[in-house]
Scaffold this active site. Structure first.
Site, short mmCIF file in Angstrom:
data_model
loop_
_atom_site.label_atom_id
_atom_site.label_comp_id
_atom_site.label_asym_id
_atom_site.label_seq_id
_atom_site.Cartn_x
_atom_site.Cartn_y
_atom_site.Cartn_z
N TRP A 16 0.87 -1.19 0.00
CA TRP A 16 0.00 0.00 0.00
C TRP A 16 0.90 1.23 0.00
CZ3 TRP A 16 -0.20 3.92 3.80
CH2 TRP A 16 -1.05 4.96 3.45
N GLU A 60 -3.08 -2.91 -2.38
CA GLU A 60 -4.23 -2.29 -1.70
C GLU A 60 -4.46 -0.87 -2.20
OE1 GLU A 60 -3.54 -1.78 2.50
OE2 GLU A 60 -5.59 -1.11 2.90
N LYS A 120 -7.07 2.72 -2.44
CA LYS A 120 -7.98 3.47 -1.57
C LYS A 120 -8.55 4.66 -2.31
CE LYS A 120 -6.34 5.72 2.12
NZ LYS A 120 -5.49 5.99 3.31
N ASP A 125 -9.85 -2.93 1.71
CA ASP A 125 -9.92 -2.37 3.07
C ASP A 125 -11.30 -1.75 3.25
OD1 ASP A 125 -9.78 -0.27 5.13
OD2 ASP A 125 -7.64 -0.69 5.21
N HIS A 161 -11.83 2.04 2.74
CA HIS A 161 -11.24 2.70 1.57
C HIS A 161 -12.21 2.99 0.45
CE1 HIS A 161 -6.78 1.68 2.57
NE2 HIS A 161 -7.43 2.27 3.55
N HIS A 197 -8.76 -6.11 4.57
CA HIS A 197 -8.38 -5.31 5.73
C HIS A 197 -9.68 -4.95 6.42
CE1 HIS A 197 -4.01 -3.77 5.07
NE2 HIS A 197 -4.08 -5.06 5.30
N ASP A 251 -12.31 7.25 6.68
CA ASP A 251 -11.43 6.09 6.88
C ASP A 251 -10.74 6.19 8.24
OD1 ASP A 251 -9.87 3.86 6.42
OD2 ASP A 251 -8.39 4.93 5.21
N ASP A 263 -10.44 4.11 10.82
CA ASP A 263 -9.76 2.95 11.41
C ASP A 263 -10.13 2.74 12.88
OD1 ASP A 263 -8.07 1.86 9.19
OD2 ASP A 263 -7.33 3.91 9.18
N ASP A 321 -7.17 -4.09 10.25
CA ASP A 321 -6.43 -2.85 10.04
C ASP A 321 -7.18 -1.70 10.71
OD1 ASP A 321 -4.77 -0.85 9.23
OD2 ASP A 321 -5.36 -0.88 7.12
C1 RNT Z 1 -3.91 2.89 4.79
C2 RNT Z 1 -4.04 1.43 4.57
C3 RNT Z 1 -2.91 0.59 5.07
C4 RNT Z 1 -2.42 1.00 6.43
C5 RNT Z 1 -1.45 0.05 7.08
C6 RNT Z 1 -0.76 0.65 8.25
O1 RNT Z 1 -5.04 3.59 4.50
O2 RNT Z 1 -5.25 0.97 5.08
O3 RNT Z 1 -3.27 -0.75 5.02
O4 RNT Z 1 -3.49 1.18 7.32
O5 RNT Z 1 -0.58 -0.42 6.14
ZN ZN Z 2 -5.53 -1.16 5.00
#
Ligand code: RNT
Ligand code: ZN
Length: 421
Positions: free
Chosen positions: A189, A230, A232, A263, A266, A290, A298, A300, A330
């Site tokens: 990523w 990955e 986003k 993810d 994303h 993820h 986003d 997290d 994640d």
């Molecule tokens: C970032 C991505 C990625 C990170 C990690 C730390 O938006 O989701 O996967 O969160 O690699």
């Molecule tokens: Zn991620």
């Protein structure tokens, strides 16, 4: 057996009979659940800080908020915390490492110079705990992540640096997978993007594709190593344009037949990755997920047992894609106890998978027969089946705390260890 354990077993027997009456075998579900491994992200343990001590904060358009005391400051603390969290989670799992969590012995080893030797401590530790390892190049929090660009930077020297880093990471991942007898998924990523609208959306993507072609040119043995990419939608500071968008990587992963990482945070807020799985798996051998929880953006957040998590599990289990879908977590929340954050998110993910494994077939049959009223009725009734008694029994079988009993242990660990850091 304690009184408490006996009552859990009794509840389980009643639940099991209830499920048997609708054609679901709870023992088979528990056997299947015990085989599922979650790739638990190390970076919840230290707010995505890593061990390089470069004095540069977190960059790349991702953000951790909160300053709960007790974050891990070195590999030993991170491993100790991780072991503690694992002792509250049923099953055998994996640790997901980022490249900047290498053990560099106090030396400055630049990202393009890292090698398997910097991860030997992790490999030995993982082996002794029966864990697999997954891996990620770290293309942020570094001065060469220049202008917010890495593999797509217009300057060939910047691109070259990150290509070397990603190549090193694939070699490291391969050694990890080979040493542990279970393939390491190395997930690329990058943060590349622009805050404001670019005039040219094409050239950065051409450069990214060229860089990736160099990174993935060498085929690695899939028994030891798998590649993932990955995409986003946006990041902080890359709101208007992300080079590695979903469409970019969907196309790229299909072309190269590597893993696509989806993810949950994303995409646009109402978009669900659950709905993307069945389309992507028509064209791809495997996916990486993820699992995260976006709140308005986003963000997290720690994964909760919400509808979106259950929809993801429903897709994985209902289609028997356990071997094609690698489930990783994640999220990073620094406002609560970090070991608890691991336990909560991982236990929730396992609960969602168990709910999937306990799905009766009536709703599916109703759909096949075109009875959409019955489909809705059965899907809703399934929500109140006694899956939690089966979950408790699973925790008992795996000798981990049942219900919220793990929290008391987390508080004790906080008092005795985390609060003293
Ligand atoms: C970032 C991505 C990625 C990170 C990690 C730390 O938006 O989701 O996967 O969160 O690699
Ligand atoms: Zn991620």
């Amino acid at each position: 057996m304690s009184v408490a354990d006996a009552s859990i077993e009794q509840a389980y027997r009643l639940a099991s009979a209830r499920y048997a009456a609708i054609g679901v075998n709870t023992e088979a579900a528990l056997n299947e659940l015990a085989k599922l491994s979650i790739s638990i992200h190390c970076w919840q343990g230290d707010d995505v800080t890593g061990f390089e001590n470069l004095g540069i904060g977190l960059s790349g358009g991702i953000a951790v908020t909160g300053n709960y005391p007790g974050k891990a400051r070195n590999p030993d603390e991170l491993r100790q915390d991780f072991e503690m969290a694992l002792s509250w989670i049923p099953g055998k799992h994996r640790i997901n490492l980022h490249a900047f969590y290498g053990e560099f012995g106090g030396k400055r080893v630049d990202r393009n110079e890292i090698g398997p030797e910097h991860f030997q401590g992790w490999i030995d530790w993982a082996k002794s705990h029966g864990l697999g390892i997954d891996f990620n190049p770290t293309c942020f929090s570094h001065s060469m992540s220049r202008d917010g660009l890495t593999l797509s930077h217009p300057d060939p020297a910047v691109r070259h640096f990150w290509i070397e880093h990603c190549l090193a990471c694939r070699e490291i991942g391969q050694v990890m997978g080979k040493s542990l007898g279970s393939p390491t998924v190395t997930n690329v990523w990058i943060p590349d993007g622009y805050k404001d609208n670019p005039v040219d959306r094409w050239s950065p993507r051409v450069r990214l594709a060229e860089s990736l072609d160099k990174i993935f040119a060498k085929k690695l043995n899939p028994l030891h190593h798998l590649d993932a990419v990955e995409g986003k939608l946006f990041g902080i500071g890359s709101e208007s344009f992300v080079v590695g968008s979903h469409e970019f990587y969907l196309g790229y992963a299909i072309q190269k037949q590597i893993l696509l990482c989806l993810d949950a945070g994303h995409f646009h807020p109402t978009e669900s990755i659950a709905d993307k799985i069945s389309s992507a798996l028509l064209y791809l051998p495997r996916l990486l997920l993820h699992v995260s929880r976006p709140v308005r953006w986003d963000s997290d957040h720690v994964v909760t047992l919400d509808d979106s998590l259950q929809s993801i599990a429903h897709e994985v289990i209902g289609n028997e894609w356990q071997s094609r879908i690698h489930i990783g977590l994640d999220y990073f929340d620094a406002s609560i106890n970090r070991t608890a954050a691991w336990a909560i998110g991982t236990r929730n993910t396992l609960k969602a998978l168990l709910i999937g494994l306990l799905q009766p077939s009536m709703a599916r049959e109703a759909e096949a027969a075109g009875d959409l009223t019955a489909r809705l009725a059965y899907m809703e009734e399934a929500k109140s089946l006694p899956w939690s008694a089966v979950w408790d029994q699973h925790c008992l079988n795996c000798q981990v705390p049942v219900g919220a009993a793990w929290l008391e242990l987390a508080k004790k660990y906080e008092d005795e260890v985390l609060s003293k850091r």
